[in-house]
Write a protein that holds these residues in place. Structure first.
Motif, PDB file in Angstrom:
ATOM      1  N   PHE A   5      30.273  58.155  47.415  1.00  0.00           N
ATOM      2  CA  PHE A   5      29.850  56.872  47.497  1.00  0.00           C
ATOM      3  C   PHE A   5      29.495  56.645  49.109  1.00  0.00           C
ATOM      4  CE2 PHE A   5      32.686  57.091  43.815  1.00  0.00           C
ATOM      5  CZ  PHE A   5      32.157  56.696  43.018  1.00  0.00           C
ATOM      6  N   LYS A   6      28.520  55.626  49.035  1.00  0.00           N
ATOM      7  CA  LYS A   6      28.041  55.073  50.422  1.00  0.00           C
ATOM      8  C   LYS A   6      27.884  53.531  49.964  1.00  0.00           C
ATOM      9  CE  LYS A   6      25.920  57.921  52.962  1.00  0.00           C
ATOM     10  NZ  LYS A   6      25.205  58.747  54.058  1.00  0.00           N
ATOM     11  N   GLU A   7      28.056  53.026  50.988  1.00  0.00           N
ATOM     12  CA  GLU A   7      27.675  51.369  50.921  1.00  0.00           C
ATOM     13  C   GLU A   7      26.577  51.247  51.764  1.00  0.00           C
ATOM     14  OE1 GLU A   7      29.734  46.968  51.553  1.00  0.00           O
ATOM     15  OE2 GLU A   7      30.699  48.649  50.320  1.00  0.00           O
ATOM     16  N   ALA A  14      26.499  55.258  44.248  1.00  0.00           N
ATOM     17  CA  ALA A  14      27.084  56.626  43.803  1.00  0.00           C
ATOM     18  C   ALA A  14      25.980  57.744  44.020  1.00  0.00           C
ATOM     19  CB  ALA A  14      27.735  56.708  42.381  1.00  0.00           C
ATOM     20  N   TYR A  15      26.485  58.817  44.275  1.00  0.00           N
ATOM     21  CA  TYR A  15      25.414  59.981  44.461  1.00  0.00           C
ATOM     22  C   TYR A  15      26.181  61.415  44.570  1.00  0.00           C
ATOM     23  CZ  TYR A  15      26.757  60.383  49.449  1.00  0.00           C
ATOM     24  OH  TYR A  15      27.528  60.555  50.691  1.00  0.00           O
ATOM     25  N   LEU A  58      20.777  54.862  41.103  1.00  0.00           N
ATOM     26  CA  LEU A  58      20.006  53.630  41.466  1.00  0.00           C
ATOM     27  C   LEU A  58      21.031  52.427  41.296  1.00  0.00           C
ATOM     28  CD1 LEU A  58      16.461  54.080  39.958  1.00  0.00           C
ATOM     29  CD2 LEU A  58      17.239  54.355  42.283  1.00  0.00           C
ATOM     30  N   PRO A  59      21.164  51.344  42.297  1.00  0.00           N
ATOM     31  CA  PRO A  59      22.035  50.349  42.332  1.00  0.00           C
ATOM     32  C   PRO A  59      21.936  49.497  40.839  1.00  0.00           C
ATOM     33  CG  PRO A  59      20.606  49.964  44.292  1.00  0.00           C
ATOM     34  CD  PRO A  59      20.106  51.425  43.635  1.00  0.00           C
ATOM     35  N   GLY A  60      23.093  49.414  40.242  1.00  0.00           N
ATOM     36  CA  GLY A  60      23.267  48.946  38.861  1.00  0.00           C
ATOM     37  C   GLY A  60      22.996  49.992  38.021  1.00  0.00           C
ATOM     38  N   GLY A  63      26.548  53.631  35.831  1.00  0.00           N
ATOM     39  CA  GLY A  63      27.965  53.221  35.672  1.00  0.00           C
ATOM     40  C   GLY A  63      28.937  53.557  36.861  1.00  0.00           C
ATOM     41  N   TYR A  64      28.371  54.102  38.218  1.00  0.00           N
ATOM     42  CA  TYR A  64      29.197  54.020  39.193  1.00  0.00           C
ATOM     43  C   TYR A  64      28.735  53.201  40.501  1.00  0.00           C
ATOM     44  CZ  TYR A  64      31.483  57.918  36.949  1.00  0.00           C
ATOM     45  OH  TYR A  64      32.018  58.877  35.980  1.00  0.00           O
ATOM     46  N   SER A  65      27.559  53.159  40.565  1.00  0.00           N
ATOM     47  CA  SER A  65      26.851  52.231  41.766  1.00  0.00           C
ATOM     48  C   SER A  65      27.008  51.041  41.300  1.00  0.00           C
ATOM     49  CB  SER A  65      25.393  52.378  41.616  1.00  0.00           C
ATOM     50  OG  SER A  65      24.935  53.668  42.365  1.00  0.00           O
TER      51      SER A  65
END
Length: 90
Positions: A5-7, A14-15, A58-60, A63-65
């Protein structure tokens, strides 16, 4: 494959970061997630390819981002993806 994860710009992304060599950023097709690239990553690992896969959700999506704020514009979405890529400082 572990999820990292990276903010970026207030969005938790998530990646997957797998392999060694030249980086290849994988943007999943809408509305899929980074798992779309798992077969390609596994194939490349078996072939001992010198590629570092960085496949993000991708954001949203996925299920993890995290979901971006309600009024997240297309420009903000693009900027967040761009800043994610630039955060690796290649």
């Amino acid at each position: 494959m572990d999820i990292k994860f990276k903010e970026v710009n207030g969005v938790k992304i998530a990646y997957k970061d797998v392999g060694n060599g030249q980086p290849l950023f994988c943007l999943p097709p809408y509305p899929s997630s980074s798992t779309a690239f798992v077969p390609c990553i596994k194939y490349s690992i078996r072939r001992k390819a010198k590629i570092r896969f960085i496949a993000l959700d991708l954001p949203g999506f996925g299920g993890y981002s995290s979901l971006p704020k309600d009024n997240f514009t297309l420009e903000e979405f693009i900027k967040t993806i761009e800043d994610f890529i630039l955060s690796f400082k290649f």
